[in-house]
Design a protein around this motif. Structure first.
Motif, PDB file in Angstrom:
ATOM      1  N   THR A 233       0.833  -1.206   0.000  1.00  0.00           N
ATOM      2  CA  THR A 233       0.000   0.000   0.000  1.00  0.00           C
ATOM      3  C   THR A 233       0.865   1.251   0.000  1.00  0.00           C
ATOM      4  OG1 THR A 233      -1.785  -1.133   1.179  1.00  0.00           O
ATOM      5  CG2 THR A 233      -1.769   1.273   1.274  1.00  0.00           C
ATOM      6  N   ASP A 234       1.923   1.258   0.825  1.00  0.00           N
ATOM      7  CA  ASP A 234       2.813   2.426   0.902  1.00  0.00           C
ATOM      8  C   ASP A 234       3.433   2.735  -0.455  1.00  0.00           C
ATOM      9  OD1 ASP A 234       2.254   2.550   3.579  1.00  0.00           O
ATOM     10  OD2 ASP A 234       4.125   1.598   4.236  1.00  0.00           O
ATOM     11  N   LEU A 235       3.920   1.703  -1.143  1.00  0.00           N
ATOM     12  CA  LEU A 235       4.527   1.917  -2.457  1.00  0.00           C
ATOM     13  C   LEU A 235       3.466   2.273  -3.487  1.00  0.00           C
ATOM     14  CD1 LEU A 235       6.850   1.937  -4.440  1.00  0.00           C
ATOM     15  CD2 LEU A 235       6.667  -0.564  -4.621  1.00  0.00           C
ATOM     16  N   GLY A 236       2.328   1.591  -3.449  1.00  0.00           N
ATOM     17  CA  GLY A 236       1.263   1.862  -4.405  1.00  0.00           C
ATOM     18  C   GLY A 236       0.797   3.309  -4.374  1.00  0.00           C
ATOM     19  N   LEU A 237       0.716   3.891  -3.170  1.00  0.00           N
ATOM     20  CA  LEU A 237       0.304   5.294  -3.057  1.00  0.00           C
ATOM     21  C   LEU A 237       1.302   6.221  -3.737  1.00  0.00           C
ATOM     22  CD1 LEU A 237      -0.948   5.328   0.653  1.00  0.00           C
ATOM     23  CD2 LEU A 237      -2.334   5.489  -1.421  1.00  0.00           C
ATOM     24  N   GLN A 238       2.587   5.918  -3.630  1.00  0.00           N
ATOM     25  CA  GLN A 238       3.600   6.756  -4.270  1.00  0.00           C
ATOM     26  C   GLN A 238       3.588   6.575  -5.788  1.00  0.00           C
ATOM     27  OE1 GLN A 238       5.149   9.101  -2.660  1.00  0.00           O
ATOM     28  NE2 GLN A 238       4.156   8.390  -0.771  1.00  0.00           N
ATOM     29  N   LEU A 239       3.342   5.357  -6.239  1.00  0.00           N
ATOM     30  CA  LEU A 239       3.262   5.130  -7.692  1.00  0.00           C
ATOM     31  C   LEU A 239       2.065   5.856  -8.295  1.00  0.00           C
ATOM     32  CD1 LEU A 239       4.125   1.318  -7.876  1.00  0.00           C
ATOM     33  CD2 LEU A 239       5.587   3.233  -8.573  1.00  0.00           C
ATOM     34  N   GLU A 240       0.969   5.919  -7.539  1.00  0.00           N
ATOM     35  CA  GLU A 240      -0.221   6.620  -8.048  1.00  0.00           C
ATOM     36  C   GLU A 240       0.028   8.114  -8.205  1.00  0.00           C
ATOM     37  OE1 GLU A 240      -3.476   5.765  -5.513  1.00  0.00           O
ATOM     38  OE2 GLU A 240      -3.580   3.640  -6.051  1.00  0.00           O
ATOM     39  N   ASN A 241       0.993   8.647  -7.473  1.00  0.00           N
ATOM     40  CA  ASN A 241       1.329  10.070  -7.610  1.00  0.00           C
ATOM     41  C   ASN A 241       2.122  10.343  -8.884  1.00  0.00           C
ATOM     42  OD1 ASN A 241       0.098  10.823  -5.207  1.00  0.00           O
ATOM     43  ND2 ASN A 241       1.923  10.422  -3.987  1.00  0.00           N
ATOM     44  N   LEU A 242       2.591   9.296  -9.538  1.00  0.00           N
ATOM     45  CA  LEU A 242       3.350   9.427 -10.785  1.00  0.00           C
ATOM     46  C   LEU A 242       2.450   9.114 -11.967  1.00  0.00           C
ATOM     47  CD1 LEU A 242       6.539   7.440  -9.670  1.00  0.00           C
ATOM     48  CD2 LEU A 242       6.354   9.927  -9.871  1.00  0.00           C
ATOM     49  N   PRO A 243       2.685   9.716 -13.134  1.00  0.00           N
ATOM     50  CA  PRO A 243       1.941   9.310 -14.336  1.00  0.00           C
ATOM     51  C   PRO A 243       2.153   7.823 -14.585  1.00  0.00           C
ATOM     52  CG  PRO A 243       3.184  11.343 -14.729  1.00  0.00           C
ATOM     53  CD  PRO A 243       3.643  10.816 -13.401  1.00  0.00           C
TER      54      PRO A 243
END
Length: 354
Positions: A233-243
């Motif tokens: 979840t922690d990584l997924g949230l950061q990836l969602e902030n990227l195109p």
């Protein structure tokens, strides 16, 4: 919330429980509000409440547990579980032996317990004194007690005669009951250990200085499956902030160890997205069209920390965690697996070609 006295009895023995509770209220001066008796109106399970959950709550911390040991009681697995819970939690137990049972009949279940014969006037008076001491009551009105006690004893044979008879159980059934009792004790012991661990966790969380320390403490107390969910979840949230095209480069470059090259003929949408990301300085594109993450960009830098933590966890996770993941998701738990990225980290990658 537990009441002061828990009456442990078989449902079939409701009439006996009713008579004994009446003796406690009228002769000992114990308030009916302080007595829990599951089969009696106003003293048992509230309407709409879950029976098992309410019994578990009621037996957590009474000052005394009075058990009406009858043939029906010994035939009830639920009663034996209540008895096991009483032992495991070290409650004050006052077992009343009811005829036709003898001490020999119950020695395997109540080894070492001080039994009171319910049909003995002397032993009932001793029980009264013990309960008074346990509950902090004065118990001074001896004449009233003896009068009510004698009325109870006079009517006891008639009550016992009307109780539903129990069926004889087989040796196998008895063995199962004993086994279930052992399981109940072990369950309670496990729950107590879990409670102590949670108390320790709460203490450490209260002393934590910032959210990062809180997160580290939570991970330390969580099981591997819970830790994996949180790290994903922690990584997924950061990836969602990227195109999504930059998330694609992260997956290919860091996970799959492959370089991404712009190819307008093969995938015009990807090429356009990557060029747009380069304009945002999220990636860099060399003269040959190969893309590289710009690790100095703030959004990319924020993504690297949870990625490193997740990678370390996956590399050191137990084989059981990997096997459970593969069984549940039908794919491998690996950052080198593009399906893992699309399933667990960024579902936008499902629509992109690998």
């Amino acid at each position: 919330m537990s009441k002061e006295i828990f009456i442990s009895h078989a449902v079939k023995d409701k009439a006996l429980a009713d008579a004994f509770v009446d003796l406690m209220v009228t002769a000992m001066g114990i308030s009916a509000d302080d007595i829990f008796c599951s089969s009696l109106e106003g003293m048992g399970i509230p309407s709409g409440a879950n029976f098992v959950d309410h019994i578990k709550a009621a037996i957590q911390s009474p000052k005394a547990v009075v058990a009406l040991i009858t043939p029906n009681y010994l035939a009830s697995q639920f009663c034996l579980c209540e008895l096991g819970a009483t032992w495991a939690m070290s409650h004050n137990l006052f077992p009343l032996l009811v005829k036709p049972l003898t001490f020999e009949d119950v020695k395997g279940v109540l080894t070492g317990a001080q039994l009171t014969e319910i049909n003995s006037a002397t032993r009932l008076s001793e029980l009264r004194d013990q309960l008074n001491s346990t509950l902090g009551l004065t118990g001074k009105n001896t004449a009233r007690w003896e009068s009510k006690r004698d009325v109870f004893l006079k009517g006891l044979p008639k009550i016992l005669k009307k109780l539903p008879s129990h069926q004889q159980v087989s040796a196998a059934t008895h063995a199962k009951v004993v086994s279930d009792l052992g399981d109940a004790r072990q369950y309670i012991a496990d729950q107590e250990a879990d409670l102590e661990e949670k108390k320790d966790l709460i203490t450490k969380l209260e002393k934590a200085k910032d959210k990062n320390e809180v997160a580290a403490i939570k991970r330390a107390y969580a099981g591997e499956a819970d830790q994996l969910d949180q790290l994903e979840t922690d990584l997924g949230l950061q990836l969602e902030n990227l195109p999504k095209h930059v998330s694609y480069v992260v997956c290919k470059e860091i996970g799959l160890q492959q370089r991404v090259k712009i190819d307008n003929f093969k995938d015009a949408d990807l090429a356009e997205g990557l060029e747009r990301a380069a304009g945002q300085q999220l990636i860099e594109i060399d003269d040959s069209g190969f893309c590289t993450l710009n690790s100095s960009h703030p959004l990319v830098k924020k993504m690297f920390k949870p990625l490193r933590v997740l990678k370390k966890f996956i590399d050191t996770a137990s084989s059981e965690t990997h096997e459970d993941f593969e069984t549940e998701h039908e794919t491998t738990l690996s950052l080198g697996n593009s399906d893992y990225w699309a399933i667990r980290l960024d579902n936008r990658l499902h629509r992109m070609s690998f």
